[in-house]
Motif scaffolding. Structure first.
Motif, mmCIF file in Angstrom:
data_model
loop_
_atom_site.group_PDB
_atom_site.id
_atom_site.type_symbol
_atom_site.label_atom_id
_atom_site.label_comp_id
_atom_site.label_asym_id
_atom_site.label_seq_id
_atom_site.Cartn_x
_atom_site.Cartn_y
_atom_site.Cartn_z
ATOM 1 N N UNK A 85 -5.522 -2.666 3.531
ATOM 2 C CA UNK A 85 -4.843 -2.222 2.304
ATOM 3 C C UNK A 85 -4.657 -0.716 2.326
ATOM 4 N N UNK A 88 -1.970 0.260 5.211
ATOM 5 C CA UNK A 88 -0.574 -0.053 4.893
ATOM 6 C C UNK A 88 -0.083 0.811 3.740
ATOM 7 N N UNK A 89 -0.928 1.000 2.726
ATOM 8 C CA UNK A 89 -0.484 1.789 1.572
ATOM 9 C C UNK A 89 -0.254 3.241 1.962
ATOM 10 N N UNK A 93 4.585 0.351 5.690
ATOM 11 C CA UNK A 93 4.626 -1.055 6.096
ATOM 12 C C UNK A 93 5.310 -1.249 7.434
ATOM 13 N N UNK A 152 -6.089 1.843 -4.593
ATOM 14 C CA UNK A 152 -5.551 0.681 -3.885
ATOM 15 C C UNK A 152 -6.611 0.002 -3.039
#
Lengths: 491, 491
Positions: A85, A88-89, A93, A152
């Motif tokens: 998480x 990717x954040x 992506x 996140x």
């Protein structure tokens, strides 16, 4: 350099192997070891007189997580999902498949690395640092605690430092990896420059042309070629093309062989590149950590970044400011010259009033005073409405005198690494411009497009970490080995 | 076009005004109105025979929030803080100061817009759409519900559509704004091409040279010039420079005058640009919304984006894929031809098996089957480990036959808007290359760098919304009016 040699043109080969690896840094060593353990005869081409490359000169940081033994010993709960998480954040992506694979295998990959003899101390370095001279095994090296990323994923430290004191613990990783390669029969051709890929009629990689002691030699690769060279930090032509605004004061990290040659070998054979305009540069404001309590402003007297960002993220934002200029402003609570100063930046002066400082820095009249008044008012409430700087680093800068450092990109010695390179699949296969795999051609490490696309999303350890992992993948896939890449035994 | 005229070269001016505004779209109209209400004599230069520009041709969407009357009527709680968090997290910190100011004033700015006679129905359109032909006042037009943004700020709809049925509700905003300008004595010179800025000895903007019915004319600006022209979507030279990969199938949105001329006027006077390689393009997979339950794959058979992303975000990721190609894959549960199809994309075919589909799409053997098996397994658990697609849109694609649409960037009619332009301060003052303000020069709207840097972070309404707001700022600042920009009275 930027040509290919047709397979049919070669009357006799000087040597052959199942897998030829170009470059003996961490990606190359890991590729060679896995290809060898998958049953291959492996030959490594290395330009220097010994293996190690820029990896051996590095600070020995691997971005590892998901719950490694070092994280557990330091009391941090992490998981593959939490690591994914965050990555990717913060990194985008674009390479979600690569990130997923890296995270899912990460604990096993860490265990494998230790099983090869690369040691990581079970200890934690709690302060803000770019690199450390001591041997703690874990430290924070990214933007995990920076907003919005802390909302996140649960922030945990993931910088794993090889247990070796001094400035180049990267050698502490390369020495055992090269020893394993040698023990297990990986062959190496040193002082050899790869000058071209040899390609077959279908456009696939079939070998490597090299230059060695003034002679051209041709090596046949029966199964595949793995390009595992460095970035292009010293290639003036590529720098001019992709970083036209790079100031003379910036200096490349790594060996003099980070000249992009592996990227050019690949593109000559039709390989696509990705993220070529990505760079991580750094001239950190920390340590000491307390300087993070200051504010960073541009020539308009405006803040533009959360000061508690990872140093490379801060640098990326500085690079985008007018004239690439920025100042670090601190108050007397934070700064006590000469005990407290920064390693990289020039102290402009101390000032009795904000107005004097504004004039000296040639900021628009009233601009810094307005910025500081707003910052101080919110900091007193533990808030930063503009950038959500973590409350740990918030305090009103209301105790004069004040001091200003010039942290401009073009006034300090920023050190940089290029992040763009060959485009690979998550199986480390090199892609061409149409998105098709080039048969027999693999790549890993700093010559491939890094997962982070720019300094805003980089974390220290994102070169050695994925470089070692995708190097292993490349070596196995080149040998057609589809067994799961996991387990301390290195199976 | 790309020159300046020295003030001293002009023997006699043909006209003069306090503020000259170039371009009579939404930014220009708002700038003119505010400059006029601040006591200025205002002259607008417009190339067409009437005001309106691309704004009047648009779908009339404003990105408004923070708790507007329309949001409240639809039962959505929003705040300036919540809006700010979403915007900074999704659009980047580069323009945090602009975003903060826009969000803090947003409810007041919405009220002002209504007070000028621009109507917004108190109603909500709940389905997924790019634009609507009906008159609902509120719809979702961004990535608010897309991960990770939904974890950072409470997702609420912020697309405010002007109450006017049909394809160009933007006219429903421009008609009353132009009427207010005319009523209040804003002067306009139509069919006039601004050919150069007139600059004084200090480099400041002192007027505008125009061409009108074949004659050159010179207009003096006593207080300032506001550039409020469009993007550069039809300028072939600029497109070739900034978007070398733009396919012939892509078409610009807006009037034929979105030729970058205002940007070139500014750069000729030393203005800096920002984000010139940013573009929002779209050929949406929705409506109908149920197609979002399909998956999007590239030529490697891999997913690369959360399919529930805003259409412009999806398009940006497609543009980065190998060969700019992508396919939308749906199963029989989702797709019932011909009742259900997409507006923009070619149906390739229906397939009894995934293997047949893979072969026809020329994907690597087994790649789509693997992607679908993994997706289906997780979707059955309500999860998407790769992209965290919202559970609302997750279902296993396990009911054959399957259908595939070609949604490649170079195979469909993508419509685009350029996002880069003149670099301005949050006071709408134009900056030069060294970060200094150019005296007397202001800019707003599509000729300035948009807050979102690319289609990944764009939201519909991010042209009319900030364009109208920073247009107002420009008009006031040019007149030296520092009163708070708020209140329905337009004070």
């Amino acid at each position: 350099m930027s040509k290919t040699v047709p397979l049919g043109d070669i009357a006799a080969f000087d040597d052959e192997a199942d897998v030829i690896v170009i470059g003996y840094g961490i990606a190359g060593a890991c590729a060679a070891l896995e290809a060898r353990r998958s049953g291959g005869d492996v030959l490594v081409i290395e330009r220097a007189s010994a293996g190690g490359g820029s990896s051996a000169l590095s600070s020995g940081l691997f971005y590892f997580g998901g719950g490694t033994a070092v994280q557990q010993a330091a009391g941090y709960d992490d998981s593959a999902e939490n690591m994914y998480r965050f990555m990717v954040a913060s990194m985008g992506m674009e390479q979600a498949n690569h990130i997923r694979r890296y995270c899912d295998d990460n604990v096993a990959h860490f265990d494998w690395m230790e099983a090869q003899g690369v040691p990581f101390e079970r200890s934690y370095y709690p302060d803000k640092a770019v690199f450390i001279l001591s041997t703690e095994g874990l430290m924070s090296t990214g933007n995990e605690k920076v907003w919005p990323f802390r909302d996140i994923a649960t922030p945990v430290p993931r910088g794993h430092q090889v247990q070796m004191a001094g400035e180049s613990p990267g050698a502490g990783a390369m020495t055992p990896l090269l020893a394993r390669c040698e023990e297990e029969g990986v062959r190496a051709s040193h002082d050899s420059i790869a000058t071209a890929l040899i390609v077959d009629e279908a456009g696939g990689a079939a070998g490597v042309a090299i230059r060695q002691t003034g002679q051209d030699r041709y090596y046949r690769a029966r199964r595949g070629v793995v390009i595992a060279t460095g970035g292009f930090g010293v290639n003036k032509e590529m720098l001019a093309r992709y970083f036209p605004g790079l100031p003379d004061t910036a200096e490349p990290l790594g060996t003099p062989y980070t000249d992009g040659s592996g990227i050019l070998l690949g593109t000559a054979a039709g390989a696509a590149t990705s993220g070529m305009d990505g760079m991580i540069a750094t001239a950190s404001i920390y340590p000491p950590g307390q300087l993070i309590k200051g504010i960073i402003v541009n020539t308009l007297g405006q803040r533009f970044v959360a000061e508690d960002s990872y140093h490379g993220r801060t640098a990326s934002f500085i690079m985008e400011q007018p004239g690439q200029r920025a100042f670090l402003i601190v108050d007397a609570d934070i700064f006590a010259y000469p005990e407290i100063t920064t390693a990289h930046h020039e102290l402009i002066d101390g000032f009795e009033t904000v107005e004097e400082m504004e004039a000296r820095l040639e900021l628009p009249s009233g601009s810094l005073a307005r910025t500081m008044a707003s910052y101080n008012r919110h900091a007193a409430q533990g808030r930063d409405p503009l950038f959500n700087k973590h409350p740990d680093w918030l305090k009103p800068l209301d105790k004069g005198p004040w001091a200003a450092f010039d942290i401009s990109f073009n006034r300090s010695n920023y050190l940089y690494i290029t992040l763009g390179g060959l485009k690979i699949t998550s199986d480390a296969q090199v892609l061409d411009g149409k998105g098709a795999v080039i048969p027999g051609l693999y790549a890993a490490g700093a010559c491939t497009a890094h997962i982070p696309r720019c300094g805003k999303s980089y974390a220290s350890g994102m070169s050695l970490g994925p470089g070692s992992y995708f190097g292993r993948v490349a070596g196995r896939v080149a040998m057609g080995n589809s067994a799961p890449l996991s387990g301390a035994a290195g199976a």
